[in-house]
Scaffold this active site. Structure first.
Site, mmCIF file in Angstrom:
data_model
loop_
_atom_site.group_PDB
_atom_site.id
_atom_site.type_symbol
_atom_site.label_atom_id
_atom_site.label_comp_id
_atom_site.label_asym_id
_atom_site.label_seq_id
_atom_site.Cartn_x
_atom_site.Cartn_y
_atom_site.Cartn_z
ATOM 1 N N TRP A 331 31.372 46.345 44.249
ATOM 2 C CA TRP A 331 29.928 46.092 44.069
ATOM 3 C C TRP A 331 29.629 44.900 45.168
ATOM 4 O O TRP A 331 28.544 44.935 45.321
ATOM 5 C CB TRP A 331 29.575 45.696 42.734
ATOM 6 C CG TRP A 331 30.025 44.172 42.285
ATOM 7 C CD1 TRP A 331 31.174 43.633 42.333
ATOM 8 C CD2 TRP A 331 29.154 43.202 41.821
ATOM 9 N NE1 TRP A 331 31.255 42.361 41.941
ATOM 10 C CE2 TRP A 331 29.844 42.063 41.571
ATOM 11 C CE3 TRP A 331 27.723 43.180 41.567
ATOM 12 C CZ2 TRP A 331 29.506 40.973 40.968
ATOM 13 C CZ3 TRP A 331 27.260 41.886 40.945
ATOM 14 C CH2 TRP A 331 28.290 40.616 40.733
ATOM 15 N N ASP A 332 30.653 44.484 45.741
ATOM 16 C CA ASP A 332 30.142 43.431 46.678
ATOM 17 C C ASP A 332 29.382 44.252 47.997
ATOM 18 O O ASP A 332 28.502 43.191 48.426
ATOM 19 C CB ASP A 332 31.807 43.108 47.395
ATOM 20 C CG ASP A 332 32.779 42.578 46.278
ATOM 21 O OD1 ASP A 332 32.708 42.862 45.290
ATOM 22 O OD2 ASP A 332 33.451 41.741 46.886
ATOM 23 N N GLU A 473 33.961 37.681 35.016
ATOM 24 C CA GLU A 473 34.961 38.646 34.417
ATOM 25 C C GLU A 473 35.733 37.712 33.394
ATOM 26 O O GLU A 473 36.607 38.364 32.673
ATOM 27 C CB GLU A 473 35.883 39.137 35.729
ATOM 28 C CG GLU A 473 35.094 40.003 36.336
ATOM 29 C CD GLU A 473 35.811 40.511 37.793
ATOM 30 O OE1 GLU A 473 36.749 39.551 38.116
ATOM 31 O OE2 GLU A 473 35.615 41.259 38.332
ATOM 32 N N LYS A 587 33.110 32.357 35.567
ATOM 33 C CA LYS A 587 33.823 32.417 36.976
ATOM 34 C C LYS A 587 32.764 32.619 37.900
ATOM 35 O O LYS A 587 33.391 31.728 39.197
ATOM 36 C CB LYS A 587 34.585 34.196 36.697
ATOM 37 C CG LYS A 587 35.301 34.231 38.121
ATOM 38 C CD LYS A 587 36.245 35.545 37.980
ATOM 39 C CE LYS A 587 36.762 35.297 39.290
ATOM 40 N NZ LYS A 587 37.474 37.058 39.459
ATOM 41 N N GLN A 588 31.768 33.270 37.867
ATOM 42 C CA GLN A 588 30.745 33.458 38.851
ATOM 43 C C GLN A 588 29.430 33.608 38.407
ATOM 44 O O GLN A 588 29.315 33.846 37.195
ATOM 45 C CB GLN A 588 31.293 34.494 39.920
ATOM 46 C CG GLN A 588 31.162 35.876 39.169
ATOM 47 C CD GLN A 588 32.059 36.897 39.677
ATOM 48 O OE1 GLN A 588 33.333 36.932 39.357
ATOM 49 N NE2 GLN A 588 31.439 37.612 40.676
HETATM 50 C C1 BGC Z 1 35.080 39.048 41.724
HETATM 51 C C2 BGC Z 1 34.438 40.505 41.691
HETATM 52 C C3 BGC Z 1 34.266 41.139 42.941
HETATM 53 C C4 BGC Z 1 35.981 41.291 43.475
HETATM 54 C C5 BGC Z 1 35.978 41.544 44.766
HETATM 55 C C6 BGC Z 1 36.613 39.202 42.140
HETATM 56 O O1 BGC Z 1 37.410 38.164 42.009
HETATM 57 O O2 BGC Z 1 35.272 38.506 40.249
HETATM 58 O O3 BGC Z 1 33.075 40.251 41.195
HETATM 59 O O4 BGC Z 1 33.685 42.294 43.144
HETATM 60 O O5 BGC Z 1 36.668 39.934 43.364
HETATM 61 O O6 BGC Z 1 35.590 40.630 45.738
#
Ligand code: BGC
Length: 763
Positions: A331-332, A473, A587-588
Site C-alpha cells: 500500500w506504500d 500491525e 507500530k505506526q
Molecule cells: C509496515 C507496512 C509497510 C511495509 C512495507 C511494514 O513494516 O508496517 O505498513 O507496508 O513495511 O514498507
C-alpha cells in the site's frame, strides 16, 4: 553543494548501507552504490523491476541481472581495491542532479607506488536498458597494470540462485551473458562493450578470459608516471519481459550503438533527461540546508525508481535497492508515493494505478482463496497480483521458528487503498480513461469484496468490519479499526460515484460492466452498507477516536517502558507473543493517518486531541509513520511539531537509521514511502497544498527555520510555479498554459491567468 551526497574515506562497515545510499536507478533497474571491484559478497546488485523468480519453496523475489560494470585492477601482480589494499584516499559521491555516481580512490601499490582510480557511471533515463561507465587509472611510478573488466554472472541473491543456464560468451570485442530464470524461463541478457579513450603510443594486450561465472577481458599495459588511462564501458540489459523477440540480440545491438555514440554524448543526453525531471519536481527550501539536501535526495529516489516506461509494474517497498521485501508492491505506493507523482508527473501516477488494473485477476484469486467475492488485493504484490506474503512472514528470534502473522489474510485495507489511489488520480486529473480502462472494474470489485467481508449486526442495525489488521500491525485481528472502517466507507462511496459517473456519461460501458460482473444484486447492499456502516466516533469528553474496539482496555505504558522489556534488539514486537500486542503502543500512524486522509471531515479539536493522544504511544516502527504525524501537525497549525518528523522521514536513507531486521529477516534498503512522505510533508504539509477538482488550495504554515519554499505543481494538465515566503504566496502560470486556474490562498480565491504571475499575502 545541495546536489551532492558524498562520503569520504573507505569504511568497510558502510558497504551495505552505501549500496542503498548511492543507488542509481531508472525505473527499469536499480544499480546498488557498490564499487567496481565488488562482488556478490558486497551485495552488488543490478535489480530488475518486475522480473521475479522462485527457487524451490523459498520466497519469490525479484531477479538481479549479471553485473556488467565489474572491474578488477592489479599493479605489478598485486590486486588493488578497497577490499585488499591500503586506501589512503577514497571518496564516493552521488550527483543527484544528473544521476551520476562517482568514486575516487588512491591505492598503495608495490614499491611505494600509488595508483589513483576514478570512475563515473549512470543508468540511462532516455534508454532504460543502458548502463554506462567511465574508469580512469593513473600511476605515480612506472608499472604494469592489468585490468580485468567484463560481466560478473555471480549475482547477489537472498533466495536464489535465480539465473540458470548462464551462458557467458564473447562476440568479437563484445562480451555477453545470456541466462534465464528458473521458474518461468524468462530470458535475461547482458551485453558489454568497452573502448579505451585512446592514449597515444600505448601498447595494450587484450585477452578474453572466463573465470567462474565471469566473462572478462584482461587488458595489460605499461603505465607511464602521471599519465591518465581512461576506458568506457557500455552495458545493455534486456529481458524476456521487454516485448522484444530476442533479448540477447537487442542487448548486443544496444550496447554497440551506445559505443558508437560515445560516453560524453550519452552522459550529456542523460543529464538533460534528469534536467527535465527536476525542472518540474525540484523543491527549493531557503534557510535550511539540511532540509534542502534531504528533500532533494528523497525526490531523487522517487525519480530514479519511477516506472515511466511501463504500466505493468509499480514501485516496490524497497524501490530497486535489492530483493528485500520480495520486491513487492505494498500500500506504500498508493498512500505514500502516489501524491508526489500526481502533483508533478501524472503520467507516472497513471502507470502506477494501471498496474493495479493489470493485477486485478490476482486480487480476485486471493478473494476466492479466503472465501470472499470481488477483489482482495495482495498485501505483497508482484507481477501477477497473487500475494507473495506468507502466513509466516516473521521469524521468531528466540526459537528460530516462523511466526504466524496476519498481514496477508487480515490487512484488508489494501483493497481500500487501491481504490483511494485510483480515485485520487481521477479526481485530480479528470482522466476518465483510467476508469474506462479497468479502473471502474477494480473499484467495483474491491467494493464487492468489502461487502462480502463485512458483518451485519442485526441487534445494532449496523455493518461492522471485524477481524482485521489496520496499519498498526502490532495489533492483529481487531474489530472495527477506525482507519479500516473509514476507508471501507470511502470505497463504497467511490463505487457509488463511479457508477453514477458511468451511468451519466458512458451508459453503454456502465451496463456492459454491471452485466459482465453480475453486479446488479450488489447495488442494494452497496447503498445499504454505505448508510449503515459503523464508523468509530470521537469520545464525547476526550475527543479521542478509539483505534479499534477494546484498544482502551490495553495496558497504557510509555514507549520507554515497552523498550525496557525488549530482550533481543531484533525481536518482533507485534502479533500473538509480541510485547506490544497487549499494550497501547502502536507500530505506526493509524487513527492519525485516517484523520489526515479525511482532514476536511474532522474538526481541529478532534485532530489535535488525537495527535496528542497517539503521538507518545507511537513507536514509528515503520518508516511510513513519521511523515503522517508531520502532515497532521501542520494541518492543526503546528509546523514545529511537524518539523522533527519531516526531518526524520527525509533523512532516512542518508543516515541509514532504520530497522534493518524484522525478527531474523533483513529488511534494509531504500525507503520510497518515506521519500514520498518527505515530499508530502513539505508540499501538502508545510505549503498546505491540496487540489479539489479544478481548484488548487494553498494554506502555508512554514516552519520557523525556512525562509521560503519554491516548487511546481501540475494541476489540470498545466504547470504552476509556487513560491512561498513568510508572508506571501506567488503563483506563476507557466509558459504554454492556456486556461485560468482558481486557487484559494489561505481562503482567498485568486484566478491565475495563463502565463501570468500573481502574489497574495497570507498573514
Ligand atoms: C509496515 C507496512 C509497510 C511495509 C512495507 C511494514 O513494516 O508496517 O505498513 O507496508 O513495511 O514498507
Amino acid at each position: 553543494m545541495s546536489w551532492i551526497i558524498e562520503e569520504k574515506g573507505y569504511k568497510k562497515d558502510n558497504v551495505e548501507l552505501n549500496g542503498n545510499k548511492f543507488l542509481l536507478g531508472n525505473g527499469y533497474m536499480g544499480y546498488r552504490g557498490t564499487l567496481e571491484e565488488f562482488e556478490k559478497g558486497q551485495l552488488v546488485a543490478c535489480n530488475l523491476l518486475g522480473v521475479y523468480d522462485k527457487v524451490g519453496d523459498k520466497w519469490r523475489e525479484p531477479v538481479n541481472a549479471p553485473n556488467g560494470f565489474y572491474t578488477g585492477l592489479s599493479c605489478d601482480q598485486t590486486t588493488l581495491g578497497t577490499l585488499n589494499s591500503e586506501t589512503p584516499e577514497h571518496s564516493q559521491w552521488l550527483d543527484i542532479k544528473s544521476g551520476l555516481h562517482s568514486r575516487r580512490s588512491v591505492f598503495s601499490a608495490p614499491e611505494g607506488n600509488r595508483i589513483e582510480v576514478e570512475s563515473q557511471r549512470f543508468l540511462g533515463l532516455f534508454n532504460v536498458h543502458l548502463m554506462c561507465m567511465k574508469y580512469s587509472i593513473k600511476a605515480a611510478n612506472k608499472c604494469n597494470i592489468e585490468i580485468k573488466t567484463g560481466i560478473d554472472g555471480e549475482v547477489w541473491d537472498i533466495n536464489g540462485p535465480h539465473l540458470t543456464q548462464l551462458k557467458p560468451r564473447a562476440k568479437g570485442e563484445q562480451l555477453v551473458i545470456d541466462a534465464a530464470t528458473g521458474e518461468l524461463g524468462c530470458k535475461v541478457s547482458v551485453a558489454e562493450s568497452m573502448a579505451f579513450a585512446g592514449e597515444a603510443g600505448v601498447e595494450m594486450n587484450q585477452q578474453i578470459v572466463a573465470e567462474d561465472k565471469k566473462i572478462l577481458r584482461k587488458v595489460t599495459f605499461k603505465a607511464q608516471p602521471g599519465q591518465v588511462y581512461t576506458f568506457f564501458k557500455y552495458v545493455s540489459v534486456y529481458t524476456g519481459n521487454d516485448g522484444v523477440e530476442d533479448p540477447s540480440a537487442s542487448a548486443e545491438a544496444d550496447c554497440l550503438n551506445a559505443k558508437t555514440t560515445g560516453y560524453d554524448e550519452l552522459s550529456a543526453r542523460n543529464t538533460a533527461e534528469w534536467g527535465k525531471r527536476w525542472k518540474i519536481s525540484d523543491v527549493k527550501i531557503s534557510g535550511d540546508d539540511t532540509a534542502q539536501l534531504a528533500l532533494r535526495y528523497s525526490i531523487y529516489h522517487l525519480l530514479s525508481i519511477a516506472p515511466a516506461h511501463s504500466d505493468k509494474a509499480s514501485i516496490p517497498a524497497r524501490g530497486l535497492s535489492g530483493q528485500v521485501y520480495k520486491g513487492a508492491i505494498f500500500w506504500d505506493t498508493e498512500m505514500f508515493m502516489l501524491p508526489f507523482f500526481l502533483y508533478t508527473n501524472p503520467d507516472i501516477a497513471r502507470n502506477l494505478m494501471r498496474y493495479r488494473v493489470h493485477t486485478l485477476d490476482g486480487a480476485r484469486r486471493k478473494a476466492v482463496e479466503y472465501g470472499y467475492r470481488g477483489a482482495y488485493y495482495a498485501w505483497e504484490s508482484q507481477d501477477t497480483g497473487d500475494d507473495a506474503c506468507t502466513h509466516f512472514n516473521v521469524t521468531d528470534v528466540f526459537t528460530g521458528r516462523p511466526m504466524r502473522t496476519y498481514f496477508r489474510d487480515k490487512q484488508i485495507h489494501i483493497s481500500t487503498d487501491v481504490v483511494y489511489g485510483i480515485w485520487q488520480y481521477f479526481s485530480m486529473t479528470g482522466d476518465e480513461s483510467i476508469l474506462l480502462e479497468g479502473g471502474a472494474e477494480v473499484i467495483l470489485e474491491c467494493a464487492r469484496f468489502l461487502m462480502s467481508y463485512a458483518y451485519f449486526k442485526k441487534d445494532k442495525n449496523r455493518y461492522e468490519i471485524l477481524d482485521v489488521t489496520g496499519p498498526d500491525e502490532y495489533h492483529e485481528r481487531v474489530n472495527n479499526n477506525a482507519f479500516t472502517n473509514k476507508m471501507v466507507k470511502n470505497t463504497l462511496e467511490v463505487a457509488g460515484k463511479t457508477l453514477k459517473l458511468l451511468k451519466e456519461k458512458h451508459a453503454a460501458v456502465c451496463s456492459e460492466l454491471v452485466n459482465r460482473l453480475g453486479y446488479e444484486p450488489e447495488l442494494d447492499i452497496l447503498n445499504e452498507m454505505n448508510e449503515l456502516l459503523y464508523i468509530p466516533q470521537p469520545d464525547g469528553n476526550s475527543l479521542v477516536i478509539e483505534q479499534f474496539d477494546g484498544y482502551h482496555r490495553l495496558e497504557d505504558i510509555s514507549l520507554k517502558e515497552l523498550k525496557s522489556r525488549i530482550i533481543d534488539p531484533n525481536e518482533y514486537l507485534g502479533g500473538g507473543n509480541g510485547i506490544a500486542a497487549t499494550t497501547k503502543i502502536l507500530k505506526q500512524a493509524d487513527t492519525v493517518l485516517m484523520l489526515n486522509l479525511f482532514k476536511d471531515r474532522y474538526s481541529y479539536e478532534v485532530k489535535k486531541a488525537n495527535w496528542e493522544y497517539y503521538e507518545p504511544r507511537t513507536e514509528h516502527g515503520s518508516s511510513l509513520s513519521p511523515c503522517v504525524y508531520a502532515l497532521l501537525a501542520t494541518d492543526i497549525g503546528n509546523p514545529e511539531w511537524a518539523y522533527k518528523y519531516f526531518l526524520k522521514t527525509a533523512t532516512i536513507d542518508l543516515t541509514g537509521e532504520s530497522k534493518q531486521y524484522a525478527g531474523t529477516i533483513y529488511i534494509g534498503g531504500t525507503h520510497p514511502a518515506a521519500n514520498g512522505g518527505a515530499w508530502m510533508a513539505a508540499i501538502l504539509g508545510f505549503a498546505g497544498v491540496s487540489c479539489s477538482g479544478s481548484t488548487g488550495i494553498i494554506n502555508p504554515r512554514l516552519p520557523a527555520a525556512w525562509d521560503s519554499l519554491e516548487f511546481n505543481l501540475v494541476l489540470g494538465g498545466q504547470i504552476f510555479g509556487v513560491a512561498i515566503d513568510k508572508s506571501s504566496v506567488t503563483l506563476h502560470s507557466e509558459e504554454g498554459n492556456t486556461a485560468d486556474f482558481i486557487f484559494y490562498i489561505a481562503g482567498q480565491p485568486v484566478s491565475c491567468k495563463p502565463e501570468q504571475s500573481i502574489s497574495v499575502n497570507y498573514n
